[in-house]
Design a protein around this motif. Structure first.
Motif, mmCIF file in Angstrom:
data_model
loop_
_atom_site.group_PDB
_atom_site.id
_atom_site.type_symbol
_atom_site.label_atom_id
_atom_site.label_comp_id
_atom_site.label_asym_id
_atom_site.label_seq_id
_atom_site.Cartn_x
_atom_site.Cartn_y
_atom_site.Cartn_z
ATOM 1 N N PRO A 35 0.797 -1.222 0.000
ATOM 2 C CA PRO A 35 0.000 0.000 0.000
ATOM 3 C C PRO A 35 0.833 1.277 0.000
ATOM 4 O O PRO A 35 0.331 2.335 -0.375
ATOM 5 N N LEU A 36 2.110 1.193 0.399
ATOM 6 C CA LEU A 36 2.966 2.374 0.407
ATOM 7 C C LEU A 36 3.955 2.410 -0.755
ATOM 8 O O LEU A 36 4.822 3.274 -0.798
ATOM 9 N N CYS A 37 3.808 1.494 -1.680
ATOM 10 C CA CYS A 37 4.691 1.455 -2.853
ATOM 11 C C CYS A 37 4.191 2.457 -3.889
ATOM 12 O O CYS A 37 3.104 2.294 -4.455
ATOM 13 N N GLY A 38 4.995 3.481 -4.153
ATOM 14 C CA GLY A 38 4.588 4.500 -5.121
ATOM 15 C C GLY A 38 4.435 3.962 -6.527
ATOM 16 O O GLY A 38 3.534 4.374 -7.266
ATOM 17 N N TRP A 39 5.299 3.023 -6.921
ATOM 18 C CA TRP A 39 5.171 2.428 -8.249
ATOM 19 C C TRP A 39 3.923 1.565 -8.357
ATOM 20 O O TRP A 39 3.330 1.443 -9.436
ATOM 21 N N CYS A 40 3.502 0.965 -7.252
ATOM 22 C CA CYS A 40 2.237 0.208 -7.244
ATOM 23 C C CYS A 40 1.061 1.153 -7.444
ATOM 24 O O CYS A 40 0.096 0.823 -8.129
ATOM 25 N N ILE A 68 7.162 -1.626 4.202
ATOM 26 C CA ILE A 68 7.572 -0.753 5.309
ATOM 27 C C ILE A 68 7.121 -1.387 6.615
ATOM 28 O O ILE A 68 6.014 -1.155 7.112
ATOM 29 N N THR A 69 7.984 -2.209 7.175
ATOM 30 C CA THR A 69 7.715 -2.889 8.438
ATOM 31 C C THR A 69 8.997 -2.866 9.275
ATOM 32 O O THR A 69 10.062 -2.485 8.787
ATOM 33 N N GLY A 70 8.897 -3.289 10.518
ATOM 34 C CA GLY A 70 10.072 -3.375 11.386
ATOM 35 C C GLY A 70 10.784 -2.048 11.531
ATOM 36 O O GLY A 70 10.163 -1.002 11.737
ATOM 37 N N SER A 116 3.465 0.039 6.585
ATOM 38 C CA SER A 116 2.591 -0.766 5.721
ATOM 39 C C SER A 116 1.562 -1.564 6.511
ATOM 40 O O SER A 116 0.617 -2.092 5.920
ATOM 41 N N ILE A 117 1.750 -1.675 7.812
ATOM 42 C CA ILE A 117 0.954 -2.626 8.576
ATOM 43 C C ILE A 117 -0.539 -2.287 8.640
ATOM 44 O O ILE A 117 -1.372 -3.148 8.310
ATOM 45 N N PRO A 118 -0.954 -1.055 9.040
ATOM 46 C CA PRO A 118 -2.402 -0.799 9.132
ATOM 47 C C PRO A 118 -3.160 -0.977 7.810
ATOM 48 O O PRO A 118 -4.193 -1.659 7.789
ATOM 49 N N PRO A 119 -2.686 -0.410 6.682
ATOM 50 C CA PRO A 119 -3.440 -0.630 5.441
ATOM 51 C C PRO A 119 -3.387 -2.074 4.964
ATOM 52 O O PRO A 119 -4.315 -2.541 4.304
ATOM 53 N N SER A 120 -2.319 -2.804 5.318
ATOM 54 C CA SER A 120 -2.249 -4.220 4.953
ATOM 55 C C SER A 120 -3.235 -5.035 5.773
ATOM 56 O O SER A 120 -3.842 -5.992 5.276
ATOM 57 N N LYS A 121 -3.412 -4.665 7.036
ATOM 58 C CA LYS A 121 -4.446 -5.296 7.860
ATOM 59 C C LYS A 121 -5.824 -5.012 7.276
ATOM 60 O O LYS A 121 -6.683 -5.903 7.218
ATOM 61 N N ALA A 122 -6.032 -3.764 6.840
ATOM 62 C CA ALA A 122 -7.323 -3.393 6.260
ATOM 63 C C ALA A 122 -7.623 -4.237 5.023
ATOM 64 O O ALA A 122 -8.738 -4.749 4.855
ATOM 65 N N LEU A 123 -6.624 -4.398 4.157
ATOM 66 C CA LEU A 123 -6.831 -5.214 2.956
ATOM 67 C C LEU A 123 -7.101 -6.670 3.325
ATOM 68 O O LEU A 123 -7.976 -7.312 2.736
ATOM 69 N N GLN A 186 0.414 -10.464 8.335
ATOM 70 C CA GLN A 186 1.728 -11.089 8.425
ATOM 71 C C GLN A 186 1.815 -12.320 7.532
ATOM 72 O O GLN A 186 2.856 -12.590 6.928
ATOM 73 N N PHE A 187 0.717 -13.042 7.424
ATOM 74 C CA PHE A 187 0.677 -14.213 6.549
ATOM 75 C C PHE A 187 0.924 -13.802 5.100
ATOM 76 O O PHE A 187 1.651 -14.473 4.361
ATOM 77 N N ASP A 188 0.323 -12.671 4.688
ATOM 78 C CA ASP A 188 0.572 -12.159 3.338
ATOM 79 C C ASP A 188 2.040 -11.798 3.157
ATOM 80 O O ASP A 188 2.648 -12.109 2.119
ATOM 81 N N PHE A 189 2.632 -11.121 4.149
ATOM 82 C CA PHE A 189 4.042 -10.742 4.054
ATOM 83 C C PHE A 189 4.914 -11.989 3.869
ATOM 84 O O PHE A 189 5.847 -11.995 3.065
ATOM 85 N N GLU A 190 4.593 -13.018 4.631
ATOM 86 C CA GLU A 190 5.388 -14.248 4.575
ATOM 87 C C GLU A 190 5.210 -14.965 3.240
ATOM 88 O O GLU A 190 6.173 -15.522 2.699
ATOM 89 N N ARG A 191 4.006 -14.935 2.700
ATOM 90 C CA ARG A 191 3.784 -15.547 1.392
ATOM 91 C C ARG A 191 4.606 -14.840 0.326
ATOM 92 O O ARG A 191 5.222 -15.479 -0.534
#
Length: 241
Positions: A35-40, A68-70, A116-123, A186-191
């Motif tokens: 969600p924070l990737c400008g090219w995306c 953008i994590t950690g 990236s965490i809050p919008p990734s949770k939202a998705l 987190q599961f998405d990040f790991e995938r």
């Protein structure tokens, strides 16, 4: 992140095979973004058009990459100098625009925490209920952040966006605030990591339990369509052998 050599799209890359417990489909599109990737953000119109063109051929899934994590999480002011130049490259190459809400608000104010965490949770919560709308919702998250200047931590705004797509905002907020929402993100990040993806956007097609990247970094629609046609031809040739 934009690949510097667009000729990378001249060849298909097999990323490997899925675990046996993954659902096997004849063909599936997996869009790995952040969600924070400008090219995306710049790629959103391309992948939406591509998905619309092929919605009758394959299932579509969106995965957050965890860019953008950690220890990468911090105030946008720390990277504002880089972004102030990089966003212009995205606009020139893709045709999208970064809005005043972001450029004159978020960027200039400088204290908004980029994560990236809050919008990734939202998705993750949204796509669990409406997987068929996940691509539109993901694009909406990025427009909110990079055009309207919404903070990446503004779950209330993401709930309103979810409601605009049919998800009751109170129910959405209840789900996104549960510990399970963090685990889902987190599961998405790991995938993404297990697929060997380190840059975004990346477009992957699953064919017969194997994964093939047809785009690494920004690609225009013609390039993406060409890569997909090459993949389909390769699959047909393999069947004939």
């Amino acid at each position: 992140m934009r690949t510097t050599i667009l000729s990378v799209f001249a060849s298909l890359l097999c990323l490997g095979t899925l675990a046996q417990n993954e659902k096997q489909n004849s063909m599936k599109l997996i869009y790995v973004y952040d969600p924070l990737c400008g090219w995306c953000y710049g790629f959103s119109p391309v992948i939406e058009e591509f998905a619309k063109n092929h919605s009758d051929e394959m299932e579509i899934e969106v995965i957050s990459g965890g860019m953008i994590t950690g220890d990468r999480i911090g105030p946008i002011g720390e990277v504002a100098g880089y972004i102030s130049q990089a966003y212009k490259d995205v606009e020139r190459s893709t045709g999208v625009e970064f809005g005043e809400g972001f450029l004159e608000g978020t960027m200039k104010e400088g204290t908004t925490i980029f994560t990236s965490i809050p919008p990734s949770k939202a998705l993750a919560v949204f796509k669990a209920k409406y997987p068929e709308k996940a691509l539109d919702y993901a694009a909406g998250l990025q427009k909110a952040i990079y055009y309207d200047g919404v903070a990446p931590s503004n779950i209330q705004h993401f709930a309103k966006l979810a409601e605009a797509h049919g998800y009751n905002s109170k129910n959405f907020l209840a789900e996104v605030n549960l510990p399970n929402a963090t685990a889902m993100a987190q599961f998405d990040f790991e995938r993404s990591s297990k697929m060997g993806i380190s840059g975004f956007p990346t477009v992957v097609v699953e064919v017969n339990n194997k994964l093939y990247a047809i785009a690494r970094g920004y690609s225009n629609l013609d390039q993406l369509e060409k890569q997909f046609e090459q993949l389909k031809q390769m699959v047909e040739n393999s069947k004939a052998q």
